[in-house]
Motif scaffolding. Structure first.
Motif, PDB file in Angstrom:
ATOM      1  N   VAL A   1       0.862  -1.193   0.000  1.00  0.00           N
ATOM      2  CA  VAL A   1       0.000   0.000   0.000  1.00  0.00           C
ATOM      3  C   VAL A   1       0.893   1.237   0.000  1.00  0.00           C
ATOM      4  O   VAL A   1       1.663   1.463   0.927  1.00  0.00           O
ATOM      5  CB  VAL A   1      -0.951   0.014   1.221  1.00  0.00           C
ATOM      6  CG1 VAL A   1      -1.757   1.306   1.257  1.00  0.00           C
ATOM      7  CG2 VAL A   1      -1.876  -1.180   1.178  1.00  0.00           C
ATOM      8  N   SER A   2       0.810   1.982  -1.091  1.00  0.00           N
ATOM      9  CA  SER A   2       1.613   3.211  -1.166  1.00  0.00           C
ATOM     10  C   SER A   2       0.742   4.433  -1.403  1.00  0.00           C
ATOM     11  O   SER A   2       1.217   5.561  -1.415  1.00  0.00           O
ATOM     12  CB  SER A   2       2.641   3.096  -2.292  1.00  0.00           C
ATOM     13  OG  SER A   2       1.966   2.875  -3.514  1.00  0.00           O
ATOM     14  N   SER A   3      -0.542   4.206  -1.625  1.00  0.00           N
ATOM     15  CA  SER A   3      -1.448   5.329  -1.873  1.00  0.00           C
ATOM     16  C   SER A   3      -2.795   5.010  -1.251  1.00  0.00           C
ATOM     17  O   SER A   3      -3.198   3.841  -1.193  1.00  0.00           O
ATOM     18  CB  SER A   3      -1.589   5.533  -3.384  1.00  0.00           C
ATOM     19  OG  SER A   3      -2.684   6.364  -3.637  1.00  0.00           O
ATOM     20  N   LEU A   4      -3.476   6.051  -0.811  1.00  0.00           N
ATOM     21  CA  LEU A   4      -4.782   5.831  -0.190  1.00  0.00           C
ATOM     22  C   LEU A   4      -5.924   6.363  -1.060  1.00  0.00           C
ATOM     23  O   LEU A   4      -7.048   6.476  -0.602  1.00  0.00           O
ATOM     24  CB  LEU A   4      -4.840   6.509   1.185  1.00  0.00           C
ATOM     25  CG  LEU A   4      -3.798   6.037   2.197  1.00  0.00           C
ATOM     26  CD1 LEU A   4      -3.960   6.790   3.506  1.00  0.00           C
ATOM     27  CD2 LEU A   4      -3.917   4.540   2.454  1.00  0.00           C
ATOM     28  N   SER A   5      -5.598   6.711  -2.327  1.00  0.00           N
ATOM     29  CA  SER A   5      -6.659   7.263  -3.168  1.00  0.00           C
ATOM     30  C   SER A   5      -7.631   6.167  -3.582  1.00  0.00           C
ATOM     31  O   SER A   5      -7.291   4.987  -3.589  1.00  0.00           O
ATOM     32  CB  SER A   5      -6.063   7.923  -4.408  1.00  0.00           C
ATOM     33  OG  SER A   5      -5.592   6.936  -5.281  1.00  0.00           O
TER      34      SER A   5
ATOM     35  N   ILE B   1       2.879  -2.134   4.406  1.00  0.00           N
ATOM     36  CA  ILE B   1       2.654  -0.683   4.466  1.00  0.00           C
ATOM     37  C   ILE B   1       3.705  -0.089   5.409  1.00  0.00           C
ATOM     38  O   ILE B   1       4.010  -0.680   6.446  1.00  0.00           O
ATOM     39  CB  ILE B   1       1.202  -0.341   4.913  1.00  0.00           C
ATOM     40  CG1 ILE B   1       0.965   1.171   4.835  1.00  0.00           C
ATOM     41  CG2 ILE B   1       0.868  -0.887   6.292  1.00  0.00           C
ATOM     42  CD1 ILE B   1      -0.506   1.581   4.929  1.00  0.00           C
ATOM     43  N   ASN B   2       4.233   1.015   5.033  1.00  0.00           N
ATOM     44  CA  ASN B   2       5.274   1.682   5.828  1.00  0.00           C
ATOM     45  C   ASN B   2       6.416   0.718   6.177  1.00  0.00           C
ATOM     46  O   ASN B   2       6.912   0.712   7.310  1.00  0.00           O
ATOM     47  CB  ASN B   2       4.688   2.273   7.122  1.00  0.00           C
ATOM     48  CG  ASN B   2       3.655   3.339   6.825  1.00  0.00           C
ATOM     49  OD1 ASN B   2       3.711   3.983   5.786  1.00  0.00           O
ATOM     50  ND2 ASN B   2       2.711   3.517   7.738  1.00  0.00           N
TER      51      ASN B   2
ATOM     52  N   ALA C   1      -2.120  15.971   3.451  1.00  0.00           N
ATOM     53  CA  ALA C   1      -1.469  15.854   4.768  1.00  0.00           C
ATOM     54  C   ALA C   1      -1.814  14.536   5.472  1.00  0.00           C
ATOM     55  O   ALA C   1      -0.920  13.832   5.957  1.00  0.00           O
ATOM     56  CB  ALA C   1      -1.842  17.040   5.639  1.00  0.00           C
ATOM     57  N   GLY C   2      -3.107  14.212   5.517  1.00  0.00           N
ATOM     58  CA  GLY C   2      -3.550  13.001   6.220  1.00  0.00           C
ATOM     59  C   GLY C   2      -2.894  11.747   5.648  1.00  0.00           C
ATOM     60  O   GLY C   2      -2.211  11.008   6.373  1.00  0.00           O
ATOM     61  N   PRO C   3      -3.071  11.504   4.322  1.00  0.00           N
ATOM     62  CA  PRO C   3      -2.417  10.325   3.727  1.00  0.00           C
ATOM     63  C   PRO C   3      -0.895  10.347   3.919  1.00  0.00           C
ATOM     64  O   PRO C   3      -0.292   9.305   4.166  1.00  0.00           O
ATOM     65  CB  PRO C   3      -2.774  10.434   2.239  1.00  0.00           C
ATOM     66  CG  PRO C   3      -4.054  11.203   2.220  1.00  0.00           C
ATOM     67  CD  PRO C   3      -3.962  12.160   3.364  1.00  0.00           C
ATOM     68  N   ASN C   4      -0.282  11.526   3.807  1.00  0.00           N
ATOM     69  CA  ASN C   4       1.176  11.613   3.990  1.00  0.00           C
ATOM     70  C   ASN C   4       1.583  11.171   5.388  1.00  0.00           C
ATOM     71  O   ASN C   4       2.588  10.482   5.565  1.00  0.00           O
ATOM     72  CB  ASN C   4       1.663  13.046   3.740  1.00  0.00           C
ATOM     73  CG  ASN C   4       1.863  13.317   2.257  1.00  0.00           C
ATOM     74  OD1 ASN C   4       1.968  12.391   1.467  1.00  0.00           O
ATOM     75  ND2 ASN C   4       1.890  14.577   1.879  1.00  0.00           N
TER      76      ASN C   4
END
Lengths: 242, 415
Positions: free
Chosen positions: B114-118, B168-169, B360-363
């Motif tokens: 998971v690298s994006s939350l879009s 993730i992370n 900001a939130g996703p970052n």
């Protein structure tokens, strides 16, 4: 009689439009001086420049010796300005507005109190000062604003269309108020379309059109010069000759 | 006839410069966003047919499956290592072929990163899910063709057992990517709506107040008093800052309460906290700071734009550029990962200060701390710039000589 305001070769350009062209005049201490002219003649631009709202394109004016161009803040300490059709902060009460404006004029508490009390006496609005300004009539707002404009006994009070839109009684009261304050030493620079009012109030007048002053003098002398019954006739004759 | 005359007058009143400009701007925004979304959709649809596979079994059966997937329309990319995975991959572990031969349910690992939350980013991982479905059906059909017996009944029912792992992370957990995304998105989904609402409300409030002050000529009166124009401006901005503090505090507290409610749901939040995708108290403070900066920027822009409004009606159209600059990153942040847009578009979108608030939130969740800090730094610089412009406007004649009137833009010269 000492000079309160000295206007020297004042001009204002908006792009290629010349609103005021090289005008000069003086206002003495305790004098009521009026600028008359048709719409777009340059009255408001002149008044706005002297009130430090806009900057002159060239020329300068001096109030109590302070240069408008070099030290506008010093000029502001010696003048008050009441724009045409001005309103007040509707969410404030009359009392709050006067106290607020007194605090804008001076940071000393004692002086603020003195100015506030002066304004209360001048506006004669009594208990209505406790009410929100949104509930005031146009006449009441104008009285409030004029009392604000003279509360600190400025050297020069600049009033643009002081009585415009007011009924006969309110307009009369305000004219009397101006006369009384002038007797006490405040100088007035007025602008108006109402020639009869100007004739009644003014010690001297300046007739301006297309940014140029064509005539300066006492109303009686100007009327005699143009062999006119009133200033309206004078204005008509001056306008025809331009 | 009288009615027609009245109707004509009303239409003339309604169809004014603001309306026409608003419509033109709306069309431009839609074309702009349409282009973006088409670009994003095309990329994601392309991703839908791309499939990465790690074949640790290297058996005849695993190769057969790869061939079937190829004939089913997938662009299969056989890779060797987990590090090579782009978004998700199927991993055939050793023993895959042996289990199939023995009619035993066999595992396939679905490894996702998971690298994006879009919203659109979840489309690409579904190619792996589709592939699993095809593999499962292949074996079911194969058994049917061989006759189902009691021995192979279990295999028929569940030929494939999917084991999901998500990274993730740089942390891996045995959980589906969709569950992680759902939790992560649930933490940030409300934030853009809050930001959008705050900016719209605060901007309209300030620009209308300034327009009122100009209309009532109270500003003119104030500017003729012995107070410097910078003091008047600073008072306005300070008041706006106070409003910004109150608004951002209220919304962050509200957001926190929302999250507390969310966290008390059936989800195992400890696992998410271990994965680092749960917003911490410090994250909330950072979000609060960014919200504060954002509101301050919006209010400062509104003060400048409001200064050019002649009346309340024209104030609404004067802040249109501000609304558009909020709307674009708002919509994009919902639909796509802004940092994966084409470079030029990404550069343009990143120039909009509000973009950094929406990301900001996703970052923070994805621990893109540098991007987050760069965003805050840019917003700080932007704020200084806009304050400088505000000081210039308030110190010049333009506040009274240039204005937008309700019918048309014109130089307002009252002589």
């Amino acid at each position: 009689m000492s000079i309160c305001l000295e206007v020297k070769n004042l001009s204002k350009k908006y792009g290629s439009t010349i609103a005021v062209k090289d005008i000069s005049f003086t206002v003495n201490t305790g004098e009521i001086f009026s600028i008359i002219g048709p719409n777009g003649a340059g009255k408001t631009s002149t008044i706005r420049m002297i009130s430090t709202i806009i900057t002159p394109s060239s020329g300068d004016c001096f109030i109590d010796g302070h240069s408008l161009v070099k030290s506008p803040n010093k000029v502001r300490e010696n003048i008050t300005y009441l724009p045409d059709e001005a309103g007040a902060y509707k969410n404030m009460t009359g009392n709050y507005y006067l106290k607020f404006m007194a605090s804008m004029v001076s940071s000393e508490k004692l002086k603020q109190k003195e100015y506030f009390e002066n304004a209360i006496k001048i506006c004669k609005l009594g208990d209505r000062l406790k009410d929100k300004i949104s509930s005031y009539s146009r006449g009441m707002i104008r009285k409030l604003l004029i009392s604000r404009a003279v509360m600190n006994k400025p050297k020069l009070a600049i009033l643009d269309e002081a009585t415009s839109g007011l009924d006969i009684i309110n307009a009369l009261e305000i004219r009397r108020m101006i006369k009384e304050l002038a007797k006490k030493g405040t100088s007035f620079l007025l602008s108006s379309h109402n020639m009869l009012e100007i004739e009644y109030l003014s010690d001297r007048i300046a007739i301006i059109n297309k940014g140029v002053i064509y005539e300066i003098g006492e109303p009686v002398a100007i009327k005699q010069k143009y062999n006119a019954q009133n200033l309206e006739e004078v204005f008509e004759k001056v306008a025809k000759n331009i | 006839m009288k009615f027609l005359a009245l109707l004509k007058k009303e239409v003339r009143d309604v169809i004014n410069f603001q309306l026409i400009l608003g419509l033109i701007i709306s069309v431009i925004v839609f074309i702009f966003l349409g282009g973006f979304i088409k670009n994003i959709s095309d990329t994601e649809v392309e991703n839908l047919t791309n499939l990465q596979i790690i074949d640790n079994d290297k058996s005849e059966q695993s190769r057969e499956i790869i061939d079937i997937l190829k004939t089913s329309g997938f662009n299969v990319f056989v890779i060797e290592n987990i590090e090579d995975i782009n978004e998700s991959a199927l991993i055939f572990s050793s023993g895959f072929g042996k289990n199939i031969l023995e009619n035993k349910t066999t595992d396939i690992e679905l490894y996702s990163k998971v690298s994006s939350l879009s919203n659109f980013s979840s489309v690409s991982s579904s190619s792996s899910t589709n592939a699993i479905s095809i593999i499962s059906n292949f074996y079911k059909n194969k058994i049917i063709s061989q006759d189902i017996s009691s021995e192979n009944m279990d295999f028929f029912n569940n030929p494939i057992l999917v084991k999901e792992k998500t990274e993730i992370n740089n942390k891996v957990a045995e959980i589906s990517s969709s569950t992680i995304k759902f939790f992560a998105i649930s933490q940030t989904a409300v934030l853009p709506i809050i930001i959008f609402m705050i900016i719209v409300i605060a901007s309209q409030m300030v620009s209308t107040a300034i327009a009122n002050e100009k209309g009532d000529k109270t500003l003119e009166t104030l500017l003729s008093t012995p107070i410097s124009r910078i003091s008047i401006l600073l008072a306005k901005i300070s008041a706006s800052a106070l409003v910004a503090i109150v608004m951002s505090s209220v919304y962050v507290v509200g957001f926190f309460l929302y999250m507390t409610g969310e966290s008390s749901s059936s989800m195992d939040t400890t696992l998410f906290a271990n994965l680092g995708i749960k917003l911490s108290g410090f994250d909330f403070i950072l979000i609060g700071i960014q919200l504060f900066l954002t509101i301050l920027i919006a209010l400062s822009i509104s003060i400048v734009l409001g200064a050019f409004s002649k009346d309340v009606k024209s104030a609404q159209i004067t802040i249109a550029p501000l609304m558009i600059s909020v709307l674009i990153p708002y919509i994009l942040s919902i639909l796509s990962d802004i940092q994966t847009l084409p470079p030029i578009i990404r550069f343009i979108v990143n120039l909009i200060p509000f973009t950094h608030t929406f990301t900001a939130g996703p970052n923070l969740i994805l621990q893109n701390n540098i991007l987050f800090l760069l965003g805050i730094a840019y917003q700080g610089i932007f704020l200084i710039g806009i304050l400088f412009i505000a000081i210039k406007v308030f110190s010049s004649d333009s506040i009274f000589t240039v204005s937008t009137k309700s019918r048309k833009f014109k130089k307002n010269i009252s002589m």
